[in-house]
Write an enzyme that holds these catalytic residues in place. Sequence first.
Site, short mmCIF file in Angstrom:
data_model
loop_
_atom_site.label_atom_id
_atom_site.label_comp_id
_atom_site.label_asym_id
_atom_site.label_seq_id
_atom_site.Cartn_x
_atom_site.Cartn_y
_atom_site.Cartn_z
N CYS A 190 0.83 -1.20 0.00
CA CYS A 190 0.00 0.00 0.00
C CYS A 190 0.87 1.26 0.00
CB CYS A 190 -0.98 -0.03 1.17
SG CYS A 190 -2.34 1.17 1.00
N HIS A 215 -3.46 -4.93 1.62
CA HIS A 215 -2.95 -5.12 2.98
C HIS A 215 -3.02 -6.59 3.41
CE1 HIS A 215 -2.58 -0.92 4.55
NE2 HIS A 215 -3.38 -0.67 3.53
N GLU A 248 -1.29 -7.97 5.60
CA GLU A 248 -0.93 -8.09 7.02
C GLU A 248 -2.14 -8.08 7.96
OE1 GLU A 248 -1.18 -3.67 6.38
OE2 GLU A 248 -0.54 -5.42 5.22
#
Length: 282
Positions: A83, A258, A260
């Site tokens: 990102c 994303h 994560e």
Amino acid sequence: MSDFSNLTVGVLALQGAFEEHQYCLEQLGCKTIQVKTPDQLEGLDGIIFPGGESTAMGLIGKKTGIWDALKEFTQTKPTWGTCAGMILLADKCVGTSAVIQDGQSLIGGMDVLACRNYFGSQVSSFEMPIPPPPGHEDGGDFPGVFIRAPAILAAAEGVDVLGRVVATPCRQAGAVLKSLDEKIANGENVIMMKVVSDPWISGVKDGVPKSNETCEEKKSESLTAQESIVLPGAADGSEAREVICSVRKDNLLCTAFHPEITRDYRWHSYFLGMVKDATTSS
């Protein structure tokens, strides 16, 4: 013992979702360290630039003196930008902040043209299935989480495109892209372009009144076939574009989404595979 237990990967911790990346890496058996100063780069096998606010990261990074060290590190060491981190690694970026003098501070290295905030603001965040990383197709599509996310509009020769999506730019990004199209048509070589006036704000576009629709509503419109899309232009009958959401070139990896904040560790495993390959070949 994990295949990655001998690796130490840093996560840039100036701002953003660095702790979430650390958690994912550690679940795979990798040692991690938060990186805030140049000396903390010593001994690292690779680094992740997390999602967050790329403008803030740039301002903090230049002030702390870590920017030049990161530019040198990323020339040879495996580096993954997610990102905002993807924006930092891009060589070219449009839609950068209009309040930053001399443009946004980029580290560069990935020969792509990125569009900041392509998918809209925080409230327009969404999840959609996207291609998994190469070699990790078991499990099917990856849950791509896009939060105020950028997109890659074009990638140079030598950049491996790992994933694409068809999506309509939000209003502000659409204004930027309209100006970008005009500049490219005029033969200009665009390196960086700040935000431009939004033709949708006044409620009128090309002389036609428009409702106060949101970016999220615009994304739900029916799209034309992907085959009709030619970057950097929009598809016929739609403002949608086929944009790139993941790329790799040598030691650099970039994703617009994303991973994560999911519990699907396949992209982290793919990156650690890059890091492991680099350590064994050096």
